[in-house]
Design a protein around this motif. Sequence first.
Motif, PDB file in Angstrom:
ATOM      1  N   MET A  46     -13.489  -0.699 -19.547  1.00  0.00           N
ATOM      2  CA  MET A  46     -13.284  -0.939 -20.974  1.00  0.00           C
ATOM      3  C   MET A  46     -12.336  -2.120 -21.193  1.00  0.00           C
ATOM      4  N   GLU A  47     -11.314  -2.218 -20.336  1.00  0.00           N
ATOM      5  CA  GLU A  47     -10.398  -3.352 -20.437  1.00  0.00           C
ATOM      6  C   GLU A  47     -11.118  -4.659 -20.099  1.00  0.00           C
ATOM      7  N   TRP A  68      -2.906  -6.007 -16.643  1.00  0.00           N
ATOM      8  CA  TRP A  68      -3.770  -5.223 -15.751  1.00  0.00           C
ATOM      9  C   TRP A  68      -3.499  -5.575 -14.290  1.00  0.00           C
ATOM     10  N   LEU A  69      -3.390  -6.874 -13.994  1.00  0.00           N
ATOM     11  CA  LEU A  69      -3.181  -7.302 -12.613  1.00  0.00           C
ATOM     12  C   LEU A  69      -1.840  -6.814 -12.066  1.00  0.00           C
ATOM     13  N   ARG A  70      -0.813  -6.835 -12.905  1.00  0.00           N
ATOM     14  CA  ARG A  70       0.493  -6.364 -12.448  1.00  0.00           C
ATOM     15  C   ARG A  70       0.504  -4.854 -12.259  1.00  0.00           C
ATOM     16  N   HIS A  71      -0.258  -4.123 -13.061  1.00  0.00           N
ATOM     17  CA  HIS A  71      -0.320  -2.667 -12.932  1.00  0.00           C
ATOM     18  C   HIS A  71      -1.237  -2.222 -11.796  1.00  0.00           C
ATOM     19  N   HIS A  72      -2.004  -3.171 -11.234  1.00  0.00           N
ATOM     20  CA  HIS A  72      -2.922  -2.866 -10.127  1.00  0.00           C
ATOM     21  C   HIS A  72      -2.712  -3.893  -9.017  1.00  0.00           C
ATOM     22  N   GLY A  74      -2.701  -3.754  -5.908  1.00  0.00           N
ATOM     23  CA  GLY A  74      -3.539  -3.634  -4.710  1.00  0.00           C
ATOM     24  C   GLY A  74      -4.964  -4.109  -4.908  1.00  0.00           C
ATOM     25  N   ARG A  75      -5.337  -4.442  -6.125  1.00  0.00           N
ATOM     26  CA  ARG A  75      -6.708  -4.865  -6.407  1.00  0.00           C
ATOM     27  C   ARG A  75      -6.868  -6.363  -6.170  1.00  0.00           C
ATOM     28  N   ASN A  76      -8.025  -6.752  -5.705  1.00  0.00           N
ATOM     29  CA  ASN A  76      -8.312  -8.149  -5.426  1.00  0.00           C
ATOM     30  C   ASN A  76      -8.593  -8.890  -6.737  1.00  0.00           C
ATOM     31  N   PRO A  77      -7.873 -10.003  -6.995  1.00  0.00           N
ATOM     32  CA  PRO A  77      -8.134 -10.759  -8.225  1.00  0.00           C
ATOM     33  C   PRO A  77      -9.575 -11.241  -8.330  1.00  0.00           C
ATOM     34  N   ARG A  78     -10.221 -11.540  -7.193  1.00  0.00           N
ATOM     35  CA  ARG A  78     -11.622 -11.959  -7.225  1.00  0.00           C
ATOM     36  C   ARG A  78     -12.507 -10.838  -7.755  1.00  0.00           C
ATOM     37  N   THR A  79     -12.213  -9.607  -7.345  1.00  0.00           N
ATOM     38  CA  THR A  79     -12.977  -8.459  -7.830  1.00  0.00           C
ATOM     39  C   THR A  79     -12.826  -8.302  -9.336  1.00  0.00           C
ATOM     40  N   TRP A  80     -11.618  -8.523  -9.842  1.00  0.00           N
ATOM     41  CA  TRP A  80     -11.376  -8.385 -11.280  1.00  0.00           C
ATOM     42  C   TRP A  80     -12.105  -9.485 -12.054  1.00  0.00           C
ATOM     43  N   ALA A  81     -12.158 -10.698 -11.500  1.00  0.00           N
ATOM     44  CA  ALA A  81     -12.918 -11.769 -12.139  1.00  0.00           C
ATOM     45  C   ALA A  81     -14.406 -11.427 -12.173  1.00  0.00           C
ATOM     46  N   THR A  82     -14.918 -10.878 -11.078  1.00  0.00           N
ATOM     47  CA  THR A  82     -16.328 -10.480 -11.026  1.00  0.00           C
ATOM     48  C   THR A  82     -16.608  -9.355 -12.016  1.00  0.00           C
ATOM     49  N   THR A 140     -11.023 -16.630 -11.267  1.00  0.00           N
ATOM     50  CA  THR A 140     -10.520 -16.141  -9.978  1.00  0.00           C
ATOM     51  C   THR A 140      -9.199 -16.806  -9.618  1.00  0.00           C
ATOM     52  N   CYS A 141      -9.138 -18.117  -9.750  1.00  0.00           N
ATOM     53  CA  CYS A 141      -7.891 -18.839  -9.435  1.00  0.00           C
ATOM     54  C   CYS A 141      -6.772 -18.430 -10.379  1.00  0.00           C
ATOM     55  N   TRP A 142      -7.102 -18.221 -11.656  1.00  0.00           N
ATOM     56  CA  TRP A 142      -6.059 -17.818 -12.603  1.00  0.00           C
ATOM     57  C   TRP A 142      -5.535 -16.415 -12.283  1.00  0.00           C
ATOM     58  N   ASN A 143      -6.427 -15.521 -11.867  1.00  0.00           N
ATOM     59  CA  ASN A 143      -5.985 -14.186 -11.475  1.00  0.00           C
ATOM     60  C   ASN A 143      -5.046 -14.249 -10.268  1.00  0.00           C
TER      61      ASN A 143
END
Length: 323
Positions: A65-66, A182-186, A188-196, A252-255
């Motif tokens: 949702m985010e 979101w990135l700071r609260h997670h 352990g998550r890969n920034p590339r995955t979040w971009a995808t 991805t780079c920004w994440n």
Amino acid sequence: MWTGTLYALVAGLMWGLVFVGPLLVPEYPAALQSVGRYLAFGLIALPLAWLDRAALRQLSRADWMEALKLAAVGNLLYYVCLAAAIQRAGAPLPTMIIGTLPVVIAIAANLRNARRDGRLPWARLAPSLLLIAAGIACVNQAELSALHTQDHADFLRYATGALLALVSMACWTWYPLRNADWLRHHPGRNPRTWATAQGVATLPLALTGYALLWLGMRASGSDFPMPLGPRPIVFMALMAAIGLFASWLGTTCWNEASQRLPTAIAGQLIVFETLAALSYAFVLRGKLPGVQTMFGVVLLVAGVAWAARVKPVPVDCVEAERF
């Protein structure tokens, strides 16, 4: 710090491409360019999502949702307003309005995220903010002076372009703050995955928008040749390039940068997007920028370099200094 800054630089170089896209296909409506860009982004994200499917399965319903909210505001709404602004006012004016983002985001983040990231003391941050603001003012003044020399300048059109650019600026003040949350609260998550994930979330929104736009044009009797317009090959190639480089690679780079840098500093590094967009715009014009514009660019770079040296201080330490 410097690795994060390098990622932000690459993101800025990629994002600068979006400012010249609307100038290359001026006959295409801004809404069509927005949904076309993010339709391409979503399609590019699908094979990447398959390769990253194990990590994507770990995302919760709330995470998706985010991603949907970020896609709607930071992608579709932002770009439809920006593309319309560029078509109405040309590239430099919207670029300069978007160029205020380093100042706006740095101030918002310093007020909003001080306890999480530490506070950048205003006395130390002020010189970089003043340098960035002065640089933007110089470039903006040079562009406005050029506009006044035009015999048939439509200032109402420029004004609506400026207003749309302000809306896009508001969207992109909200986006990096929420994305960094979101990135700071997670961590352990890969920034590339979040971009995808954001690309996948964008796809149904873009498809829906494309369908509604097509139906709306038919209902209004528009003679615009849907679905791909009068130059389908150029349009598809441009949307694919912007979708790949500006949307996926840039995000991805920004994440990566957002996970390494305090939000207040990362916000200032969006100035790289402004510098890239100006460079691309002047290349497209086929002429070098004037002395005032170049001086503004020097001030912008100096402000970014100064900001990179400022270290956040824990809020408790800042409050203790007052007593």
